[in-house]
Design a protein around this motif. Structure first.
Motif, PDB file in Angstrom:
ATOM      1  N   PRO A 108     -17.173  17.644 -45.766  1.00 52.93           N
ATOM      2  CA  PRO A 108     -18.596  17.982 -45.533  1.00 52.93           C
ATOM      3  C   PRO A 108     -18.783  17.746 -44.048  1.00 52.93           C
ATOM      4  O   PRO A 108     -18.987  17.837 -43.100  1.00 52.93           O
ATOM      5  CB  PRO A 108     -19.069  17.324 -45.938  1.00 52.93           C
ATOM      6  N   ASP A 109     -18.716  15.915 -43.352  1.00 50.87           N
ATOM      7  CA  ASP A 109     -19.018  15.956 -41.898  1.00 50.87           C
ATOM      8  C   ASP A 109     -17.886  16.761 -40.913  1.00 50.87           C
ATOM      9  O   ASP A 109     -18.613  17.523 -40.058  1.00 50.87           O
ATOM     10  CB  ASP A 109     -17.909  14.319 -41.430  1.00 50.87           C
ATOM     11  N   ALA A 110     -16.635  17.852 -41.451  1.00 46.59           N
ATOM     12  CA  ALA A 110     -16.129  18.269 -40.635  1.00 46.59           C
ATOM     13  C   ALA A 110     -16.663  19.799 -40.386  1.00 46.59           C
ATOM     14  O   ALA A 110     -16.752  21.086 -39.312  1.00 46.59           O
ATOM     15  CB  ALA A 110     -14.590  18.320 -40.550  1.00 46.59           C
ATOM     16  N   LEU A 111     -16.899  20.548 -41.421  1.00 45.05           N
ATOM     17  CA  LEU A 111     -17.864  20.843 -41.649  1.00 45.05           C
ATOM     18  C   LEU A 111     -19.031  21.686 -40.491  1.00 45.05           C
ATOM     19  O   LEU A 111     -18.989  22.592 -40.349  1.00 45.05           O
ATOM     20  CB  LEU A 111     -18.096  21.322 -43.511  1.00 45.05           C
ATOM     21  N   TRP A 112     -19.602  20.472 -41.030  1.00 47.32           N
ATOM     22  CA  TRP A 112     -20.725  20.382 -40.227  1.00 47.32           C
ATOM     23  C   TRP A 112     -20.446  20.245 -38.310  1.00 47.32           C
ATOM     24  O   TRP A 112     -21.331  21.424 -37.986  1.00 47.32           O
ATOM     25  CB  TRP A 112     -21.625  19.537 -40.269  1.00 47.32           C
ATOM     26  N   SER A 113     -20.269  19.588 -38.421  1.00 49.26           N
ATOM     27  CA  SER A 113     -19.629  19.231 -36.711  1.00 49.26           C
ATOM     28  C   SER A 113     -18.835  20.766 -36.732  1.00 49.26           C
ATOM     29  O   SER A 113     -19.603  21.205 -35.668  1.00 49.26           O
ATOM     30  CB  SER A 113     -18.628  18.044 -36.691  1.00 49.26           C
ATOM     31  N   GLU A 114     -18.189  21.420 -36.433  1.00 52.46           N
ATOM     32  CA  GLU A 114     -17.205  22.454 -36.743  1.00 52.46           C
ATOM     33  C   GLU A 114     -18.815  23.859 -36.893  1.00 52.46           C
ATOM     34  O   GLU A 114     -18.926  24.562 -36.139  1.00 52.46           O
ATOM     35  CB  GLU A 114     -16.260  23.088 -37.197  1.00 52.46           C
ATOM     36  N   ALA A 115     -19.657  24.106 -37.948  1.00 51.09           N
ATOM     37  CA  ALA A 115     -20.729  24.579 -37.975  1.00 51.09           C
ATOM     38  C   ALA A 115     -21.568  24.300 -36.084  1.00 51.09           C
ATOM     39  O   ALA A 115     -21.861  25.597 -35.747  1.00 51.09           O
ATOM     40  CB  ALA A 115     -21.566  24.535 -39.030  1.00 51.09           C
ATOM     41  N   GLU A 116     -22.081  23.095 -36.212  1.00 51.47           N
ATOM     42  CA  GLU A 116     -22.442  23.294 -35.212  1.00 51.47           C
ATOM     43  C   GLU A 116     -22.036  23.688 -33.685  1.00 51.47           C
ATOM     44  O   GLU A 116     -22.517  24.517 -32.589  1.00 51.47           O
ATOM     45  CB  GLU A 116     -22.867  21.619 -34.980  1.00 51.47           C
ATOM     46  N   SER A 117     -20.378  23.208 -33.610  1.00 56.01           N
ATOM     47  CA  SER A 117     -20.019  23.326 -32.702  1.00 56.01           C
ATOM     48  C   SER A 117     -20.071  25.162 -32.300  1.00 56.01           C
ATOM     49  O   SER A 117     -19.979  25.149 -30.621  1.00 56.01           O
ATOM     50  CB  SER A 117     -18.721  23.150 -32.148  1.00 56.01           C
ATOM     51  N   CYS A 118     -19.596  26.052 -33.862  1.00 55.69           N
ATOM     52  CA  CYS A 118     -19.911  27.358 -33.324  1.00 55.69           C
ATOM     53  C   CYS A 118     -21.099  27.799 -33.250  1.00 55.69           C
ATOM     54  O   CYS A 118     -20.994  29.060 -31.586  1.00 55.69           O
ATOM     55  CB  CYS A 118     -19.122  28.099 -34.507  1.00 55.69           C
ATOM     56  N   THR A 124     -19.449  34.670 -34.956  1.00 57.59           N
ATOM     57  CA  THR A 124     -20.360  34.225 -36.094  1.00 57.59           C
ATOM     58  C   THR A 124     -21.651  33.323 -35.687  1.00 57.59           C
ATOM     59  O   THR A 124     -23.021  33.572 -35.635  1.00 57.59           O
ATOM     60  CB  THR A 124     -20.330  33.305 -37.372  1.00 57.59           C
ATOM     61  N   GLY A 125     -21.386  32.327 -34.795  1.00 58.91           N
ATOM     62  CA  GLY A 125     -22.368  31.804 -34.849  1.00 58.91           C
ATOM     63  C   GLY A 125     -23.365  31.949 -33.486  1.00 58.91           C
ATOM     64  O   GLY A 125     -24.465  31.859 -33.829  1.00 58.91           O
ATOM     65  N   THR A 163     -18.606  31.703 -45.930  1.00 62.93           N
ATOM     66  CA  THR A 163     -18.322  31.344 -45.066  1.00 62.93           C
ATOM     67  C   THR A 163     -19.491  32.065 -43.740  1.00 62.93           C
ATOM     68  O   THR A 163     -19.616  31.415 -42.777  1.00 62.93           O
ATOM     69  CB  THR A 163     -16.902  32.681 -43.955  1.00 62.93           C
ATOM     70  N   GLN A 164     -20.783  32.221 -44.662  1.00 65.50           N
ATOM     71  CA  GLN A 164     -21.775  32.816 -44.206  1.00 65.50           C
ATOM     72  C   GLN A 164     -22.397  31.305 -44.281  1.00 65.50           C
ATOM     73  O   GLN A 164     -23.619  30.392 -43.283  1.00 65.50           O
ATOM     74  CB  GLN A 164     -22.356  33.507 -44.047  1.00 65.50           C
ATOM     75  N   LEU A 165     -22.282  30.385 -45.301  1.00 63.46           N
ATOM     76  CA  LEU A 165     -23.017  29.824 -45.669  1.00 63.46           C
ATOM     77  C   LEU A 165     -23.670  28.485 -44.632  1.00 63.46           C
ATOM     78  O   LEU A 165     -25.004  27.758 -44.727  1.00 63.46           O
ATOM     79  CB  LEU A 165     -22.680  28.848 -47.426  1.00 63.46           C
ATOM     80  N   ALA A 166     -22.079  27.812 -44.572  1.00 63.23           N
ATOM     81  CA  ALA A 166     -22.628  26.337 -42.985  1.00 63.23           C
ATOM     82  C   ALA A 166     -23.250  27.179 -41.838  1.00 63.23           C
ATOM     83  O   ALA A 166     -24.341  26.019 -41.421  1.00 63.23           O
ATOM     84  CB  ALA A 166     -21.568  25.559 -42.912  1.00 63.23           C
ATOM     85  N   PHE A 167     -23.646  27.961 -41.730  1.00 63.29           N
ATOM     86  CA  PHE A 167     -24.566  28.622 -40.649  1.00 63.29           C
ATOM     87  C   PHE A 167     -25.875  28.655 -40.616  1.00 63.29           C
ATOM     88  O   PHE A 167     -27.206  28.198 -40.518  1.00 63.29           O
ATOM     89  CB  PHE A 167     -24.143  29.682 -39.965  1.00 63.29           C
ATOM     90  N   LEU A 168     -26.315  29.003 -41.876  1.00 63.06           N
ATOM     91  CA  LEU A 168     -27.410  28.914 -43.016  1.00 63.06           C
ATOM     92  C   LEU A 168     -28.108  28.021 -43.093  1.00 63.06           C
ATOM     93  O   LEU A 168     -29.114  27.609 -42.730  1.00 63.06           O
ATOM     94  CB  LEU A 168     -27.078  30.057 -44.142  1.00 63.06           C
ATOM     95  N   HIS A 169     -27.376  26.657 -43.688  1.00 65.03           N
ATOM     96  CA  HIS A 169     -27.617  25.481 -43.769  1.00 65.03           C
ATOM     97  C   HIS A 169     -27.924  24.986 -42.603  1.00 65.03           C
ATOM     98  O   HIS A 169     -29.138  24.003 -41.952  1.00 65.03           O
ATOM     99  CB  HIS A 169     -26.604  24.661 -44.792  1.00 65.03           C
ATOM    100  N   ARG A 170     -27.331  25.089 -41.510  1.00 69.59           N
ATOM    101  CA  ARG A 170     -27.218  24.560 -40.044  1.00 69.59           C
ATOM    102  C   ARG A 170     -28.777  24.686 -39.561  1.00 69.59           C
ATOM    103  O   ARG A 170     -29.651  24.140 -38.849  1.00 69.59           O
ATOM    104  CB  ARG A 170     -25.957  24.590 -39.328  1.00 69.59           C
ATOM    105  N   LEU A 171     -29.326  26.186 -39.735  1.00 66.46           N
ATOM    106  CA  LEU A 171     -30.551  26.626 -38.797  1.00 66.46           C
ATOM    107  C   LEU A 171     -31.115  26.977 -39.971  1.00 66.46           C
ATOM    108  O   LEU A 171     -32.956  26.540 -39.583  1.00 66.46           O
ATOM    109  CB  LEU A 171     -29.691  27.887 -38.306  1.00 66.46           C
ATOM    110  N   HIS A 172     -30.862  26.787 -41.183  1.00 69.18           N
ATOM    111  CA  HIS A 172     -32.380  27.307 -42.078  1.00 69.18           C
ATOM    112  C   HIS A 172     -31.965  26.899 -43.219  1.00 69.18           C
ATOM    113  O   HIS A 172     -31.996  27.371 -44.417  1.00 69.18           O
ATOM    114  CB  HIS A 172     -32.259  28.845 -42.773  1.00 69.18           C
ATOM    115  N   PRO A 173     -31.896  25.539 -43.009  1.00 67.64           N
ATOM    116  CA  PRO A 173     -31.607  24.169 -44.759  1.00 67.64           C
ATOM    117  C   PRO A 173     -32.774  24.894 -46.011  1.00 67.64           C
ATOM    118  O   PRO A 173     -32.050  24.516 -47.034  1.00 67.64           O
ATOM    119  CB  PRO A 173     -32.130  23.492 -43.737  1.00 67.64           C
ATOM    120  N   ARG A 174     -33.622  25.349 -46.091  1.00 65.86           N
ATOM    121  CA  ARG A 174     -34.777  25.011 -46.674  1.00 65.86           C
ATOM    122  C   ARG A 174     -34.670  27.170 -47.514  1.00 65.86           C
ATOM    123  O   ARG A 174     -35.028  26.927 -48.444  1.00 65.86           O
ATOM    124  CB  ARG A 174     -36.811  25.341 -46.239  1.00 65.86           C
TER     125      ARG A 174
END
Length: 460
Positions: A23-33, A65-66, A140-151
């Motif tokens: 989880p933490d690595a995925l969040w960090s990677e999505a944020e970096s992208c 993607t980011g 592959t799109q869902l981490a970006f969806l959750h980071r920017l539009h969590p609801r």
């Protein structure tokens, strides 16, 4: 002891391969992208109706993607529709999963069941879990969806053997449910040499950016069915297509013998302001340098397109207006996108200075006192009207630019003309006169195309 997975949630299929499984690595990677190359990043600009977003492993295309998802950051969509090609399962139609959501590493994304049920009831999609079991195009799109539009809730659609009309019908049905964000999940060329891939991807970009995206094939993009269906729908027709980024797997691997292309685009309404302030400044500076070089040396400066951001290297149509003491001194432009925007601006600057038949060519002595204006046009669309009164009733002052044609006659007014002709009847009459027709002219063969323009200028 780990709990058992919820059988009502879809479990990850490509965690640990396409993206981090921790989880933490995925969040960090999505944020970096999302933030790559954006020092002090903050959301800016209009919110797109749709994005084209790559779906390869994050190592290869995550930053693109980011870039696609970053364009959506100012939006607040409650529903996000992701349309993906089927990479591993052959079937007819458009498939939904049966589960209630996705159990991703560290977070859940719930499916909007009220919307998916309406698709099924309308006969526009069906439930087929096998189409989603090994599919990475949505996941592959869902981490970006959750980071920017969590609801936001997701409507995950995998497209099998479906016609363009079927996909377009599903998109228009979904658009009628509200204002969802559409994510068209797609990579570009597959397994060509680097040179061949670059050529094919450049062709794809040009088709998308010159209003011909409906003829894309799977050789251009694996997600062609989603892209062409969206552009053929009433929802997607006529939108402005803005390039965000393009790249190749060879940029990462160094292997130029067998590459995959990637690209990110955002699709906006025709009235949206999409050229951010620093890009406007770049275009105005390029136009000013072109004007100075041409009037002094008789030729424009050498233009290195690669030195400009991808957004300015995408194809778009521009008009250049030159003003002297508040009065027109030249105006020429393009009615349709046919070359990169920065090149179009440079070439039309030269033409406005030398080829406007209403004025003598510009001299170098006049340049310091001139003010430059740039208008970037949206795609134009034909208007349908029964008579002149009907036509006038459809016009929106200060928004609509118009192209009038009849026989060999043609006239064009940019939206800025409304500043001096605010009455629709006067606007239309003057446009007829500009086309070389009588002011009271009317004919059943008269054609009107309407467009919008995003305009900006040097300071007074």
């Amino acid at each position: 002891m780990d709990s058992e997975p919820d059988p009502l949630m879809r479990q990850p299929a490509v965690a640990g391969t396409f993206y981090p499984a921790e989880p933490d690595a995925l969040w960090s990677e999505a944020e970096s992208c999302i933030t790559r190359g954006t020092s002090g990043w903050r959301p800016e600009g209009s919110v797109p109706r749709a994005i084209i977003s790559p779906h390869a492993g994050y190592r290869f295309s995550g930053w693109l993607t980011g870039a696609a998802w970053r364009a959506t950051a100012r939006g607040q969509p409650s529903t996000i529709v992701i349309l993906s090609p089927s990479h591993a399962h052959s079937f007819d139609g458009i498939a939904l999963p049966s589960q209630k959501g996705y159990a991703m590493p560290g977070f859940d994304v719930m499916i909007d069941r009220s919307v998916t049920n309406s698709l099924v009831q309308a006969g526009l999609a069906h439930v087929e879990d096998a189409a989603h079991d090994r599919e990475h195009g949505i996941e592959t799109q869902l981490a970006f969806l959750h980071r920017l539009h969590p609801r936001a809730r997701v409507v995950p659609l995998v497209i099998g053997n479906a016609t363009q009309d079927q996909v377009a019908a599903a998109i228009d049905h979904l658009a009628a449910q509200g204002q969802p964000l559409f994510v068209l999940s797609s990579d570009l060329s597959h397994f060509l040499t680097r040179d061949a891939a670059d050529a094919k991807d450049a062709e794809t970009a040009k088709l998308l950016e010159t209003s011909r995206g409906t003829i894309l094939t799977p050789r251009h993009a694996c997600g062609a069915a989603a892209i062409t269906g969206f552009l053929a729908s009433a929802t997607g027709a006529g939108l402005r297509v803005s390039r965000l980024a393009m790249a190749s797997s060879a940029d990462v691997t160094g292997d130029t013998s067998r590459t995959v292309g990637y690209g990110a685009w955002a699709l906006f309404d025709t009235t949206d302001e999409i050229i951010i302030p620093r890009h406007r400044e770049m275009l105005l500076k390029a136009a000013r340098q072109t004007l100075e070089s041409f009037t002094r040396r008789g030729k424009p400066p050498n233009l290195d397109e690669t030195s400009f951001p991808q957004a300015l290297r995408g194809h778009a149509a521009s008009f250049i207006t030159l003003q002297k003491n508040g009065r027109l001194r030249g105006c020429i432009g393009s009615l349709a996108a046919h070359q990169p925007l920065v090149r179009d601006v440079s070439e039309n600057t030269v033409k406005a200075a030398s080829d406007d038949p209403r004025f003598k060519p510009l001299s170098a002595d006049e340049v310091p006192g001139l003010r430059l204006k740039i208008a970037v046009l949206s795609p134009s669309a034909p208007m349908t009207f029964a008579n002149q009164a009907d036509l006038l009733s459809q016009l929106t002052p200060h928004r609509d630019g118009m192209i009038l044609r009849d026989g060999g006659k043609r006239g064009v007014f940019l939206p800025m003309v409304w500043e001096s002709l605010p009455d629709p009847a006067e606007f239309l009459t003057a446009l007829k006169v500009k086309a070389g027709l009588p002011g009271d002219y009317w004919s059943g063969t008269l054609e009107i195309h309407r467009f919008c323009a995003e305009s900006f200028a040097e300071p007074d």
